[in-house]
Design a protein around this motif. Structure first.
Motif: not given
Length: 162
Positions: A102-125
């Motif tokens: 978010a904010g200036t860091a994002g506009r400068e191209g900074n990202t955060v990454g993590t591995y997540i269930c590809a369908d984003l259905a963690c709660s259901l699993y």
């Protein structure tokens, strides 16, 4: 999770442009979502398969995060683990999602990454409402897994906001 309106969801994004939020496709079957079984709202955009969205209700309000991933056309073998819910999946059912900060860091191209269930259905699993294809080795109670998901999700959102 308490139900959200489409307008609340669109207004919650902290790391996306207005044009991308406007182009966002709401979750499929939005009116039939199992809100009571969700710790966060997550979905892949059917019109943009490399894009996903994660919306979480926090004490500060609703926070939405736009995510990007790369689709792979090459079949891979093995298993992978979701960093949020620690559900084991076939390696193709776990994806590395990157969120622009978010904010200036994002506009400068900074990202955060993590591995997540590809369908984003963690709660259901975690609640046994969706079954992964891989046998699970973890034996702790679902309540503890849900608590751990909440903590890891908050950590990820905090990293995006930092």
């Amino acid at each position: 999770m308490e139900p959200l309106s489409i307008d609340e969801i669109r207004g919650s994004f902290v790391n996306s442009t207005r044009s991308l939020v406007k182009a966002m496709t709401p979750p499929p079957k939005f009116t039939d979502l199992p809100w009571e079984s969700l710790d966060f709202l997550g979905w892949r955009d059917p019109k943009a398969p490399n894009r996903g969205y994660l919306v979480v209700r926090r004490t500060e309000g609703v926070t939405g995060i736009a995510l990007n991933t790369q689709a792979t056309t090459k079949p891979r073998r093995g298993t992978g683990l979701c960093d949020l819910c620690t559900t084991a999946h076939q390696v193709t059912d776990v994806a590395l999602f990157a969120a622009r900060r978010a904010g200036t860091a994002g506009r400068e191209g900074n990202t955060v990454g993590t591995y997540i269930c590809a369908d984003l259905a963690c709660s259901l699993y975690l609640r046994g409402l969706r079954d992964p294809e891989v046998p699970q080795g973890e034996t702790i109670a679902p309540e503890l897994r849900i608590e751990r998901l909440t903590t890891r999700l908050d950590t990820f959102v905090t990293r995006v906001l930092a």
